[in-house]
Design a protein around this motif. Structure first.
Motif, PDB file in Angstrom:
ATOM      1  N   GLU A  73     -24.155 -53.482  -5.653  1.00  0.00           N
ATOM      2  CA  GLU A  73     -23.769 -52.723  -7.006  1.00  0.00           C
ATOM      3  C   GLU A  73     -24.135 -51.480  -7.069  1.00  0.00           C
ATOM      4  N   ALA A  74     -24.856 -50.973  -5.981  1.00  0.00           N
ATOM      5  CA  ALA A  74     -25.501 -49.612  -6.179  1.00  0.00           C
ATOM      6  C   ALA A  74     -24.854 -48.778  -4.840  1.00  0.00           C
ATOM      7  N   LEU A  75     -24.415 -49.510  -4.028  1.00  0.00           N
ATOM      8  CA  LEU A  75     -23.744 -49.118  -2.982  1.00  0.00           C
ATOM      9  C   LEU A  75     -22.598 -47.835  -3.101  1.00  0.00           C
ATOM     10  N   LEU A  76     -22.047 -48.074  -3.882  1.00  0.00           N
ATOM     11  CA  LEU A  76     -20.895 -47.131  -4.166  1.00  0.00           C
ATOM     12  C   LEU A  76     -21.458 -45.531  -4.912  1.00  0.00           C
ATOM     13  N   THR A  77     -22.691 -45.842  -5.648  1.00  0.00           N
ATOM     14  CA  THR A  77     -23.244 -44.618  -5.999  1.00  0.00           C
ATOM     15  C   THR A  77     -24.150 -43.803  -5.414  1.00  0.00           C
ATOM     16  N   THR A  78     -24.570 -44.291  -4.266  1.00  0.00           N
ATOM     17  CA  THR A  78     -25.330 -43.970  -3.422  1.00  0.00           C
ATOM     18  C   THR A  78     -24.841 -42.675  -2.616  1.00  0.00           C
ATOM     19  N   PRO A  79     -25.769 -41.728  -2.308  1.00  0.00           N
ATOM     20  CA  PRO A  79     -25.341 -40.447  -1.865  1.00  0.00           C
ATOM     21  C   PRO A  79     -25.035 -40.866  -0.427  1.00  0.00           C
ATOM     22  N   CYS A  80     -23.879 -40.413   0.210  1.00  0.00           N
ATOM     23  CA  CYS A  80     -23.783 -40.654   1.772  1.00  0.00           C
ATOM     24  C   CYS A  80     -22.493 -39.443   2.130  1.00  0.00           C
ATOM     25  N   ASP A  81     -22.621 -39.497   3.374  1.00  0.00           N
ATOM     26  CA  ASP A  81     -21.219 -38.557   3.949  1.00  0.00           C
ATOM     27  C   ASP A  81     -20.212 -39.312   4.179  1.00  0.00           C
ATOM     28  N   ARG A 135     -24.982 -39.877   7.301  1.00  0.00           N
ATOM     29  CA  ARG A 135     -25.453 -41.136   6.322  1.00  0.00           C
ATOM     30  C   ARG A 135     -23.892 -41.678   6.136  1.00  0.00           C
ATOM     31  N   ILE A 136     -23.957 -42.888   6.681  1.00  0.00           N
ATOM     32  CA  ILE A 136     -22.708 -43.685   6.601  1.00  0.00           C
ATOM     33  C   ILE A 136     -22.957 -45.041   5.866  1.00  0.00           C
ATOM     34  N   ALA A 137     -22.335 -45.466   4.696  1.00  0.00           N
ATOM     35  CA  ALA A 137     -22.756 -46.551   3.831  1.00  0.00           C
ATOM     36  C   ALA A 137     -21.510 -47.507   4.223  1.00  0.00           C
ATOM     37  N   ILE A 138     -22.113 -48.556   4.658  1.00  0.00           N
ATOM     38  CA  ILE A 138     -21.063 -49.950   5.017  1.00  0.00           C
ATOM     39  C   ILE A 138     -21.145 -50.983   3.923  1.00  0.00           C
ATOM     40  N   GLN A 139     -20.120 -51.208   3.309  1.00  0.00           N
ATOM     41  CA  GLN A 139     -20.139 -52.150   2.249  1.00  0.00           C
ATOM     42  C   GLN A 139     -19.404 -53.518   2.889  1.00  0.00           C
ATOM     43  N   GLY A 140     -20.256 -54.489   3.199  1.00  0.00           N
ATOM     44  CA  GLY A 140     -19.563 -55.634   3.978  1.00  0.00           C
ATOM     45  C   GLY A 140     -19.917 -55.831   5.302  1.00  0.00           C
ATOM     46  N   LEU A 141     -20.664 -56.689   5.736  1.00  0.00           N
ATOM     47  CA  LEU A 141     -21.197 -56.923   7.012  1.00  0.00           C
ATOM     48  C   LEU A 141     -20.707 -58.181   7.847  1.00  0.00           C
ATOM     49  N   GLY A 142     -19.170 -58.642   7.684  1.00  0.00           N
ATOM     50  CA  GLY A 142     -18.553 -59.401   8.389  1.00  0.00           C
ATOM     51  C   GLY A 142     -18.545 -59.142   9.854  1.00  0.00           C
ATOM     52  N   ASN A 143     -17.618 -59.788  10.252  1.00  0.00           N
ATOM     53  CA  ASN A 143     -17.501 -59.612  11.910  1.00  0.00           C
ATOM     54  C   ASN A 143     -17.073 -58.159  12.173  1.00  0.00           C
ATOM     55  N   VAL A 144     -15.982 -57.651  11.239  1.00  0.00           N
ATOM     56  CA  VAL A 144     -15.828 -56.104  11.503  1.00  0.00           C
ATOM     57  C   VAL A 144     -16.744 -55.168  11.125  1.00  0.00           C
ATOM     58  N   GLY A 145     -17.277 -55.493   9.983  1.00  0.00           N
ATOM     59  CA  GLY A 145     -18.092 -54.457   9.388  1.00  0.00           C
ATOM     60  C   GLY A 145     -19.654 -54.452  10.158  1.00  0.00           C
ATOM     61  N   TYR A 146     -19.840 -55.578  10.814  1.00  0.00           N
ATOM     62  CA  TYR A 146     -21.384 -55.604  11.717  1.00  0.00           C
ATOM     63  C   TYR A 146     -20.777 -54.828  13.068  1.00  0.00           C
ATOM     64  N   LEU A 187     -26.585 -47.216   5.806  1.00  0.00           N
ATOM     65  CA  LEU A 187     -26.918 -47.797   4.516  1.00  0.00           C
ATOM     66  C   LEU A 187     -25.938 -49.158   4.178  1.00  0.00           C
ATOM     67  N   VAL A 188     -26.407 -50.334   4.056  1.00  0.00           N
ATOM     68  CA  VAL A 188     -25.583 -51.241   4.181  1.00  0.00           C
ATOM     69  C   VAL A 188     -25.850 -52.269   3.019  1.00  0.00           C
ATOM     70  N   SER A 189     -24.757 -53.089   2.621  1.00  0.00           N
ATOM     71  CA  SER A 189     -24.905 -54.179   1.617  1.00  0.00           C
ATOM     72  C   SER A 189     -23.743 -55.317   2.256  1.00  0.00           C
ATOM     73  N   ASP A 190     -24.298 -56.265   1.579  1.00  0.00           N
ATOM     74  CA  ASP A 190     -23.497 -57.691   1.984  1.00  0.00           C
ATOM     75  C   ASP A 190     -23.722 -58.472   0.968  1.00  0.00           C
ATOM     76  N   LEU A 191     -22.814 -59.473   0.464  1.00  0.00           N
ATOM     77  CA  LEU A 191     -23.208 -60.626  -0.398  1.00  0.00           C
ATOM     78  C   LEU A 191     -24.309 -61.540   0.417  1.00  0.00           C
ATOM     79  N   ASP A 192     -24.360 -61.679   1.661  1.00  0.00           N
ATOM     80  CA  ASP A 192     -25.232 -62.498   2.548  1.00  0.00           C
ATOM     81  C   ASP A 192     -26.252 -61.663   2.798  1.00  0.00           C
TER      82      ASP A 192
END
Length: 340
Positions: free
Chosen positions: A218-226, A169-180, A194-199
């Motif tokens: 606002e919830a990604l950082l507190t979501t359980p993940c590896d 389980r990998i949580a990615i914060q930000g799906l810009g060019n690199v994140g995506y 698990l993904v989040s982005d302002l867009d």
């Protein structure tokens, strides 16, 4: 101004303006012991000029450390162009910036960064040869993502005992060019995303194409993940957020993820393995540096493989010394930049 330069150990700070185009630019050169300074050009709005200068200085220092541990013959620099509310001719503004770079005589080489594109680099390159990541040289973002992907595998091996991404389980914060691009690599390797982005459009794309699970920013950082992979702007790990993390490791593409050096020690105390960001995300820098001097793609790909090896070395030192990997990486970089 000089006290700020001394604190950041900057060699030089250059300011330029061009009223005709609206250009207001800062170039911070941190260290050139290993070679000319190389670093991206940001084009962002800032609340004030001092914020822009501080951002350039902080990022230039990170570029020195990144280049040193990436094993390329460059020092660190960073450019910031303060984005005006209205710009009549974007191309003319970047051409003016190119003329500014040329006056520095090769001490600084620019590249694309937040808010800039390869087309902007093309405009700069009309007036100086000290520009890279142009359209002919290509976008460095996929290479940054490849380096981060390799680093995540090394981090999983060190923290979880296996570099197999299947089912992680990998949580990615930000799906810009690199994140995506990173999300695509992880999806292909079988990770649960698990993904989040302002867009919201980028999130929806990841859901449709990669089977990702959308999480509110606002919830990604507190979501359980590896593994948590910050891939947006910096400062995400701070005194307020570090205690809320529910992950085994942090390994992402964002620059300056730690709001202060002490946050690394808090992560260590909590048993969360931290991959030093400037080691992990060096793939883009490696690509633009080697492409700029004419290296072939095979040589660049081979050099990218050094990221996971360097990270594994840092983790081994950290475990032996019972220190945060961030502290170990800083010590290794400073030895290269300043001597023993």
């Amino acid at each position: 101004m000089f006290s700020m330069m001394e604190a950041a150990r900057l060699e030089a700070l250059h300011l330029a303006q061009d009223p005709a185009t609206g250009l207001k630019a800062v170039i911070a050169i941190h260290n050139t012991r290993l070679g000319p300074a190389l670093g991206g050009c940001r084009y962002l709005a800032y609340p004030d000029e001092q914020s822009a200068i501080r951002d350039a200085a902080r990022l230039a220092q990170g570029m020195s450390y990144k280049a040193a541990l990436a094993g390329i013959d460059h020092g660190g620099g960073k450019a910031v162009i303060i984005r005006p509310p209205h710009v009549a001719n974007r191309a003319a503004l970047f051409e003016a910036f190119g003329r500014f770079i040329e006056t520095l005589g090769g001490h600084y080489i620019t590249a694309m960064d937040s808010g800039t594109s390869s087309l902007d680099m093309d405009c700069i390159a009309q007036h100086t040869r000290h520009a890279t990541s142009t359209t002919s040289e290509g976008d460095p973002s996929p290479h940054t993502a490849l380096g981060v992907f390799a680093g995540i595998r090394a981090t999983a091996q060190a923290r979880l005992g296996s570099d197999d991404q299947e089912g992680l389980r990998i949580a990615i914060q930000g799906l810009g060019n690199v994140g995506y691009a990173l999300a695509e690599e992880l999806h292909a390797a079988g990770a649960e995303l698990l993904v989040s982005d302002l867009d919201p459009g980028r999130v929806q794309l990841a859901v449709e194409q990669l089977g990702a699970h959308p999480i509110a920013s606002e919830a990604l950082l507190t979501t359980p993940c590896d593994i948590l992979a910050p891939c947006g702007l910096g400062g995400v790990l701070n005194a307020q957020t570090v205690g809320q993390l529910r992950c085994a490791a942090v390994a992402g593409a964002a620059n300056n993820q730690l709001a202060s050096p002490e946050i690394a020690d808090e992560l260590e105390a909590r048993g969360i393995l931290y991959a030093p960001d400037y080691v992990l995300n060096a793939g883009g820098l490696i690509y633009v540096a080697l492409r700029h001097r004419g290296e072939e793609l095979a040589a660049i790909t081979a050099h990218l493989a050094q990221i996971s090896l360097r990270l594994t070395e840092i983790y081994a030192h950290a475990q032996a010394d019972k220190r945060s990997p961030a502290r170990v990486a800083d010590s290794l970089a400073e030895r290269l930049l300043y001597g023993p």
